[in-house]
Design a protein around this motif. Structure first.
Motif, mmCIF file in Angstrom:
data_model
loop_
_atom_site.group_PDB
_atom_site.id
_atom_site.type_symbol
_atom_site.label_atom_id
_atom_site.label_comp_id
_atom_site.label_asym_id
_atom_site.label_seq_id
_atom_site.Cartn_x
_atom_site.Cartn_y
_atom_site.Cartn_z
ATOM 1 N N ARG A 1 7.834 5.546 0.388
ATOM 2 C CA ARG A 1 7.106 5.164 -0.611
ATOM 3 C C ARG A 1 8.142 4.448 -1.571
ATOM 4 N NH1 ARG A 1 6.108 10.289 0.283
ATOM 5 N NH2 ARG A 1 3.927 10.908 0.896
ATOM 6 N N VAL B 1 1.952 9.490 4.336
ATOM 7 C CA VAL B 1 2.045 8.002 4.977
ATOM 8 C C VAL B 1 2.443 8.195 6.426
ATOM 9 C CG1 VAL B 1 3.062 7.402 2.884
ATOM 10 C CG2 VAL B 1 4.547 8.268 4.322
ATOM 11 N N LYS C 1 1.293 4.335 -2.998
ATOM 12 C CA LYS C 1 0.647 5.840 -2.643
ATOM 13 C C LYS C 1 1.368 6.897 -3.357
ATOM 14 C CE LYS C 1 -1.077 4.571 1.805
ATOM 15 N NZ LYS C 1 -0.970 4.810 3.396
ATOM 16 N N GLU D 1 -0.065 11.898 -0.834
ATOM 17 C CA GLU D 1 -0.469 11.131 0.035
ATOM 18 C C GLU D 1 0.409 11.187 1.197
ATOM 19 O OE1 GLU D 1 -2.979 7.599 -0.471
ATOM 20 O OE2 GLU D 1 -2.461 8.094 -2.702
ATOM 21 N N SER E 1 0.707 -1.195 0.026
ATOM 22 C CA SER E 1 0.014 0.083 -0.046
ATOM 23 C C SER E 1 0.850 1.376 -0.065
ATOM 24 C CB SER E 1 -0.936 -0.071 1.417
ATOM 25 O OG SER E 1 -1.632 1.273 1.324
ATOM 26 N N THR E 2 2.038 1.253 0.812
ATOM 27 C CA THR E 2 3.053 2.409 0.784
ATOM 28 C C THR E 2 3.505 2.617 -0.514
ATOM 29 O OG1 THR E 2 3.304 1.945 3.207
ATOM 30 C CG2 THR E 2 4.700 3.458 2.141
ATOM 31 N N PRO F 1 -4.736 2.950 -1.171
ATOM 32 C CA PRO F 1 -4.155 4.293 -1.741
ATOM 33 C C PRO F 1 -5.201 5.235 -2.473
ATOM 34 C CG PRO F 1 -2.721 2.568 -2.345
ATOM 35 C CD PRO F 1 -4.013 1.820 -1.932
#
Length: 311
Positions: free
Chosen positions: A276, A77, A71, A75, A67-68, A86
């Motif tokens: 990310r 984190v 993104k 966004e 998911s990170t 995301p």
């Protein structure tokens, strides 16, 4: 009328269910829970609850890293409100990994080390395991005790001696120096020994009567029967070599020879610090492991039963 317990086959006895839906306890199952071990609704709910918890603990960090990695820059984190999905998914972070470090060159180095370790463990552990399990010679038990005693020492205790040994051989700052210490793991030798011990003695004795030597018995009888254990060894050796960080960091100094795990550390440096991008690099490093496991999974669980349980 219902048949008595003595007249019923064993399978029917295990499937007997009381009229109210509660399974009757089996007379041989002493000390086992009649709620959680029986196929009742409470038992099934308990089993699936435990499996769900284990699943979340196992794949939860991997899903968060994915998911990170997906993104976008817009966004946050580091926010306290967790968003697993995301809001603006993007693949630009994976491209940023390639622009920051030579990730594919590092991946080739890691694959080289991993394949050499897999080949060494498959061949070496197979030969050593067969010798310890099937061939009789003086000092076999002593040699087996020496192998087992090496498992007591943690890897950090012997890392200095291994480094001095590799340096004295002139293999410092080489991929072969990274591969050599772990080409035959004692755990894999013991797995193969247990797998070969599970083979029926009558089959091997019949081959000896037919005139087969040790090499022929290993090739035509032993190896076909332990393919599952070989897949387990391959997966463990590949993961161990692919994920190793400390040993390649000590041996390698030239940037072009770095493995992927060491090279990914450059993503978190003085000029680059983006969680990310780091997560994207982690997902790239995870792809070969998943591919290997998916390709060998049908042999993996059978191999665990052959090598780790029997013997």
């Amino acid at each position: 009328m219902t048949a008595t317990t003595a007249d019923e086959p064993r399978e029917l006895q295990e499937r007997r269910v009381a009229p109210r839906g509660r399974a009757l306890p089996h007379p041989d199952r002493k000390g086992r829970s009649p709620i959680f071990d029986a196929p009742t609704r409470t038992g099934l709910v308990f089993r699936y609850l435990i499996l769900t918890i284990v699943l979340l603990v196992s794949i939860g960090p991997m899903l968060w890293e994915l998911s990170t990695a997906l993104k976008s820059k817009t966004e946050d984190v580091f926010t306290q409100s967790i968003h697993l999905l995301p809001r603006h998914p993007t693949l630009d972070n994976f491209g940023q990994v390639q622009r920051t470090i030579p990730v594919w060159h590092f991946a080739v180095n890691s694959l080289t080390v991993a394949f050499v370790n897999v080949a060494g463990n498959v061949v070496g552990a197979t030969l050593a395991g067969y010798v310890l399990a099937r061939l009789k010679f003086k000092g076999r038990k002593l040699l087996l005790g020496v192998f087992v005693s090496t498992l007591i020492l943690p890897a950090e205790v012997t890392i200095i001696s291994k480094f001095q040994f590799i340096t004295n051989l002139g293999l410092g700052d080489t991929l072969l120096g990274v591969c050599l210490p772990d080409m035959i793991a004692m755990t894999n030798v013991l797995l193969m020994r247990n797998a070969f011990l599970a083979l029926p003695k009558e089959v091997e004795e019949a081959a000896i009567i037919d005139g087969a030597n040790a090499v022929q018995r290993l090739r035509f009888i032993g190896i076909p029967a332990v393919k599952g254990v070989l897949s387990v060894i391959s997966i463990f050796a590949f993961i161990g070599a692919w994920d190793d960080f400390l040993w390649p960091l000590l041996v390698l100094q030239t940037p072009d020879k770095l493995t992927l795990t060491v090279g990914l550390s450059y993503l978190d440096g003085q000029w680059s610090h983006d969680p990310r991008v780091i997560a994207a690099g982690t997902m790239i490093a995870l792809i070969p492991i998943l591919a290997l496991f998916l390709g060998l999974q049908r042999y993996f669980f059978r191999g665990v039963a052959e090598g780790a349980i029997k013997g």
